[in-house]
Design a protein around this motif. Structure first.
Motif, PDB file in Angstrom:
ATOM      1  N   UNK A 125     -34.632 -16.974 -12.573  1.00  0.00           N
ATOM      2  CA  UNK A 125     -35.661 -16.224 -11.863  1.00  0.00           C
ATOM      3  C   UNK A 125     -35.535 -16.443 -10.366  1.00  0.00           C
ATOM      4  N   UNK A 126     -36.180 -15.523  -9.597  1.00  0.00           N
ATOM      5  CA  UNK A 126     -36.153 -15.646  -8.137  1.00  0.00           C
ATOM      6  C   UNK A 126     -36.793 -16.942  -7.686  1.00  0.00           C
ATOM      7  N   UNK A 127     -37.857 -17.325  -8.364  1.00  0.00           N
ATOM      8  CA  UNK A 127     -38.563 -18.561  -7.996  1.00  0.00           C
ATOM      9  C   UNK A 127     -37.674 -19.774  -8.205  1.00  0.00           C
ATOM     10  N   UNK A 128     -36.942 -19.792  -9.334  1.00  0.00           N
ATOM     11  CA  UNK A 128     -36.031 -20.901  -9.609  1.00  0.00           C
ATOM     12  C   UNK A 128     -34.909 -20.939  -8.595  1.00  0.00           C
ATOM     13  N   UNK A 129     -34.393 -19.759  -8.245  1.00  0.00           N
ATOM     14  CA  UNK A 129     -33.315 -19.683  -7.258  1.00  0.00           C
ATOM     15  C   UNK A 129     -33.755 -20.205  -5.912  1.00  0.00           C
TER      16      UNK A 129
ATOM     17  N   UNK B 259     -33.975 -23.999  -6.039  1.00  0.00           N
ATOM     18  CA  UNK B 259     -32.646 -24.627  -5.997  1.00  0.00           C
ATOM     19  C   UNK B 259     -32.088 -24.614  -4.588  1.00  0.00           C
ATOM     20  N   UNK B 260     -32.244 -23.476  -3.899  1.00  0.00           N
ATOM     21  CA  UNK B 260     -31.738 -23.368  -2.523  1.00  0.00           C
ATOM     22  C   UNK B 260     -32.488 -24.333  -1.609  1.00  0.00           C
TER      23      UNK B 260
ATOM     24  N   UNK C  72     -31.492 -31.583   0.772  1.00  0.00           N
ATOM     25  CA  UNK C  72     -30.472 -32.622   0.577  1.00  0.00           C
ATOM     26  C   UNK C  72     -29.476 -32.628   1.735  1.00  0.00           C
ATOM     27  N   UNK C  73     -29.123 -31.423   2.201  1.00  0.00           N
ATOM     28  CA  UNK C  73     -28.173 -31.330   3.310  1.00  0.00           C
ATOM     29  C   UNK C  73     -28.786 -31.920   4.569  1.00  0.00           C
ATOM     30  N   UNK C  74     -30.049 -31.600   4.834  1.00  0.00           N
ATOM     31  CA  UNK C  74     -30.733 -32.145   6.000  1.00  0.00           C
ATOM     32  C   UNK C  74     -30.732 -33.671   5.963  1.00  0.00           C
ATOM     33  N   UNK C  75     -31.037 -34.222   4.801  1.00  0.00           N
ATOM     34  CA  UNK C  75     -31.091 -35.678   4.670  1.00  0.00           C
ATOM     35  C   UNK C  75     -29.710 -36.302   4.891  1.00  0.00           C
ATOM     36  N   UNK C  76     -28.680 -35.637   4.368  1.00  0.00           N
ATOM     37  CA  UNK C  76     -27.314 -36.141   4.536  1.00  0.00           C
ATOM     38  C   UNK C  76     -26.924 -36.142   6.002  1.00  0.00           C
ATOM     39  N   UNK C  77     -27.238 -35.047   6.701  1.00  0.00           N
ATOM     40  CA  UNK C  77     -26.892 -34.949   8.122  1.00  0.00           C
ATOM     41  C   UNK C  77     -27.657 -35.992   8.933  1.00  0.00           C
ATOM     42  N   UNK C  78     -28.931 -36.174   8.633  1.00  0.00           N
ATOM     43  CA  UNK C  78     -29.721 -37.183   9.339  1.00  0.00           C
ATOM     44  C   UNK C  78     -29.144 -38.582   9.138  1.00  0.00           C
TER      45      UNK C  78
END
Length: 246
Positions: free
Chosen positions: A2-6, A9-10, A16-22
């Motif tokens: 579903x759009x909500x699930x998508x 996930x995004x 997660x990417x923000x945390x990795x970069x920080x």
């Protein structure tokens, strides 16, 4: 899905990417911005393996990287401000605490020969060498259309003299690409190229990282020579000109 699930996930991947970069920014004090045009995923993986334990290569969307950097700046890490403008183009970021020169030399060594694909701009001049081609006599007209002089020798086409086929900076044509493929010539080499470096709040061109102690000494001596020449010409003694006046 579903759009909500998508969307969830995004949002999770983005978080997660923000945390990795920080985490990388807090752990490492030096960052290399590298151009990755025409670099394959396998090349990038080899670089990651080589740097393991000493540096981390991070890829990602520029908009996401810039947003994360601006968030950190708003939180007080103002030393990152000069780096935001460097996040442009097809780039990757290499985080390290090691010597930037050594890291840069290692990653730039990963270069792979590549064919000349129609439509791309040639990074170098491409010259077709003289000699046998292995092509059948029926291909003569094809070569003539590319302004390449040939003759038939022992049942195959032979190029009479080395010929500039593609000039640096020009777009590769379909016929040129086909010819190079027939001759099994891969004229280009692609790999990671260091663009800029960041360290302790300062951004500078990667060319400075490539300079050796000898390069810096040579530039210093050149500056001293110029100051001495100017001082002698004006008749104004300086530390640089005095040895030439005695």
């Amino acid at each position: 899905m579903s759009n909500a699930t998508g969307r969830t996930t995004y949002s999770k991947r983005k978080s997660d990417y923000f945390e990795k970069l920080k985490t990388l920014i807090s752990k490492y004090s030096r960052i290399l911005t590298v151009k990755v045009d025409n670099v394959s995923a396998s090349q990038l993986q080899k670089i990651r393996i080589t740097l393991r334990g000493r540096a981390v290569l991070l890829m990602g969307k520029n908009t996401m990287i810039r947003k994360c950097l601006k968030t950190l700046i708003e939180e007080g890490q103002t030393h990152l401000e000069p780096f935001v403008d460097e996040v442009v183009g097809n780039i990757g970021l290499i985080f390290t605490n090691d010597d930037l020169g050594g890291i840069m030399e290692e990653v730039e060594a990963f270069r792979v020969a590549a064919p000349a694909k129609a439509g791309i701009f040639a990074p170098i001049d491409v010259v077709v060498p003289a000699g046998p081609t292995g092509m059948e006599p029926t291909q003569t007209n094809f070569l003539q259309a590319l302004n390449i002089a040939t003759k038939i020798v022992k049942g195959q086409v032979e190029i009479l003299q080395s010929t500039l086929l593609i000039e640096k900076g020009t777009r590769v044509g379909p016929g040129q690409a086909v010819l190079l493929q027939k001759l099994k010539i891969k004229p280009f080499q692609y790999g990671v190229v260091a663009k800029t470096a960041y360290s302790d709040g300062y951004v500078f061109d990667a060319a400075l990282v490539r300079m050796t102690d000898e390069d810096f000494l040579a530039r210093f001596n050149l500056g001293v020579t110029r100051v001495a020449a100017l001082s002698l010409g004006l008749g104004l003694p300086t530390t640089a000109s005095v040895p030439h006046s005695i």
